[in-house]
Enzyme design. Sequence first.
Site, PDB file in Angstrom:
ATOM      1  N   HIS A  97      11.980 -19.533  33.379  1.00 28.73           N
ATOM      2  CA  HIS A  97      13.413 -19.279  33.496  1.00 28.73           C
ATOM      3  C   HIS A  97      14.070 -19.107  32.132  1.00 28.73           C
ATOM      4  O   HIS A  97      14.953 -18.251  31.962  1.00 28.73           O
ATOM      5  CB  HIS A  97      14.073 -20.419  34.264  1.00 28.73           C
ATOM      6  CG  HIS A  97      15.381 -20.030  34.879  1.00 28.73           C
ATOM      7  ND1 HIS A  97      15.481 -19.131  35.909  1.00 28.73           N
ATOM      8  CD2 HIS A  97      16.646 -20.378  34.563  1.00 28.73           C
ATOM      9  CE1 HIS A  97      16.752 -18.964  36.230  1.00 28.73           C
ATOM     10  NE2 HIS A  97      17.485 -19.711  35.425  1.00 28.73           N
TER      11      HIS A  97
ATOM     12  N   GLU B  82       8.313 -11.368  47.558  1.00 27.85           N
ATOM     13  CA  GLU B  82       7.704 -11.991  46.372  1.00 27.85           C
ATOM     14  C   GLU B  82       6.514 -12.887  46.701  1.00 27.85           C
ATOM     15  O   GLU B  82       5.933 -13.494  45.810  1.00 27.85           O
ATOM     16  CB  GLU B  82       8.762 -12.778  45.585  1.00 27.85           C
ATOM     17  CG  GLU B  82       9.587 -13.722  46.403  1.00 27.85           C
ATOM     18  CD  GLU B  82      10.771 -14.299  45.625  1.00 27.85           C
ATOM     19  OE1 GLU B  82      10.718 -14.313  44.385  1.00 27.85           O
ATOM     20  OE2 GLU B  82      11.731 -14.751  46.271  1.00 27.85           O
TER      21      GLU B  82
ATOM     22  N   CYS C   9      13.178  -5.958  41.088  1.00 30.30           N
ATOM     23  CA  CYS C   9      13.950  -6.653  40.058  1.00 30.30           C
ATOM     24  C   CYS C   9      13.071  -7.554  39.196  1.00 30.30           C
ATOM     25  O   CYS C   9      13.528  -8.553  38.659  1.00 30.30           O
ATOM     26  CB  CYS C   9      15.090  -7.463  40.681  1.00 30.30           C
ATOM     27  SG  CYS C   9      14.579  -8.630  41.948  1.00 30.30           S
TER      28      CYS C   9
END
Length: 766
Positions: free
Chosen positions: A364, A605, A676
Amino acid sequence: MLGILRNLVQEVNSARDLQEALEIIVSRVQNAMETEVCSVYLLDPSSNRYILMATEGLYREAVGKVSLGHSEGLIGLVGSREEPINLEDATSHPRYRYFPETGEERFRSFLGVPIIHHRRVLGVLVVQQRESSRCFDEGEEAFLVTVSAQLAGVIAHSEATGAISGLSLTGEEARDVSFSGVAGAPGVAIGQGVVVYPAADLDVVPEKQTEDIDQELQLFAGAVTAVREDIERVARRLASQLRPEEQALFEVYLRMLGDNALPAEVNNRIREGLWAQGALKQVVQQYVRHFEMMDDLYLRERAVDIRDLGRRLLSHLQEGDQQEQDYPDRTVLVSEELTPAMLGEVPREQLVGLVSVRGSGNSHVAILARAMGVPTVMGLVDIPVNQLDGKELIVDGFEGQIYATPSTDLRAFYQEICDEEDELVRGLEVLRDKPCETTDGHRVSLLVNTGLMTDVVRSLSHGAEGIGLYRTEVPFMIKDRFPSEQEQREYYREQLEAFAPNPVTMRTLDVGGDKALTYFPIQEENPFLGWRGIRVTLDHPEIFLVQVRAMLKASEGLNNLQIMLPMVSNISEVEESLHLIYRVYHEVREEGYDIHMPKVGVMVEVPAAVYQVRELADRVDFLSVGSNDLTQYLLAVDRNNPRVAQLYHSYHPAVLQALVRIAHDAHAVGKPVSICGELAGDPGGAVLLMAMGYDALSMNAASLPKVKSVLRSLSREWAAQLLEDVLLLDSPHVIKSCVDLSLRSAGFGRYLRPGRTSASVLLEQS
């Protein structure tokens, strides 16, 4: 043997430097194996020769002087074969090489094992014996292999520490000390290292000298007094509840804090010029090492008390040392594990680069770094972080390399890359308001991934046509509690207004995996396969409902909101989520808000979703591939684990085949599909995705101009042929090379990352 090995590892871990660690190894191994000789040869990277670094049994004068070529002698043979060699009579072996200055002609039996760390041969550990009749048995060989494997990491760390301090194995000045990690955010930064670390953690306290010894002594004295008062206060409060033997623990603590005990040793090191926190760390680690090596179980467990006392003292020291951190103009922020909060501490105009020991290119923090446009390297497993404070560093975010104390030539090489990048970005500004359309008229939407409000200005200035992924967990991560509906509404409204009338796709809260909330901890052995994404929010509908309500109210009058559901693996999860979203929609309408029902989509995903694309598409308005997680799950590679980071590859044939299938199946039922993940922000990846038929590509803002320039300069027919060619290949590295070569041939070489080989050639020439 296990006891010997445990004590050996503890001793070596506590050694002050590489030489002390090696001397401990040869002494203890010689004694444990009852052999006459134990030696360590290390491979010097600069000369590519094995150097005798420590010995018990050979002539000590030979240490540092005797060296062998990379493939020379039995030592070179062990290293090149990367396996043990056990000989009853070494002198009769054709590769035997005699060095009279070592005195080893007396020893016949030979056992050598390679010291290997992360596929790199560091050196060779050798034992020798005088009697030619003795051949080391299998148990001894297994023990030496175990010692080598256990200590390889320590040796690698100690080597790096010495190199950063400015010395090579040969004692010469070390420059261009490099460490390989994982590319976190693209770009190159040249600046000064500033090490940041969590509070009250002795292990990560950096080694720093002080210019004000009296102040450090005063700070430490204050910490000792404060801790002593804390302990006495707790002891008084608990006196009536504890037995005498339990109360004695407090007496032990107070005795350790006596003037002639631990404080005296810390004060001595401060007077030698070390700052108080570093002096405390060294003394506590020395105490801990002594206690852990004791045979008595009770005494061995006192090491826990020492650590606890050290943490208490460090906590007070850090409270007393709360002066404002002074960040240099070109700060490279370094930490064991970077957090979003750490990034926010440095003024943006002074932050040029990031280095994090933990994490990977898809963690992240790396994603946030890319959004901020800060070159970042992650996953530097063996780097001695504490030594980087104040050092000049080069951060190569293209190739995942950092260099400490760079030479003039290397600095000039990377400065040229920085200048070229700046020039390229300025040259692409003219494309901002032009559509992303291929030369044969195929239109692709270019969107951005955002999470911070600061992303918005950069995204708009780069010509983004909307938001393909707004990470709603970012507002949750910067709070110490769940944000209220009103707070969330304000966050979301900012994003929706900034991009109106273009679409803004908001992903519902996606925590778990590598995204943790301090006030909502999720402790799991395997978090990426655990409770995360839609699984969490469906289990906690009170969180999901408040968030959706805030999104819908924020969209009033704009109606450019799209909602996306993360980590979907079952049709039932979509149906349950849609039920809740429709319920909130009607409730908000009844409250008087004039809103439209937003489009709802699903993130593909996990592998299960790949094979249910048609069924998912029947229930939602659009699909979006999260290629970072999809790659991780398809390849069974934890993207935050730097030990397997080299196995994570977006160009893996299985990943490309899955992406082709998703686009085909989505269009077969008439639903748009976007992507994305980070592959979309790579010019070569964008070309392949456009050829596959993806309707929109979402990426970090910094990548958008390059991708637009490349896609506007070629035809879809050309891209389709390239895709057809690479789908026949079976290696991710070959596929990447093929794509890069094709782009270079088409005149797009300036958009590709500078190769690591360029820097390597420069270093070899110098």
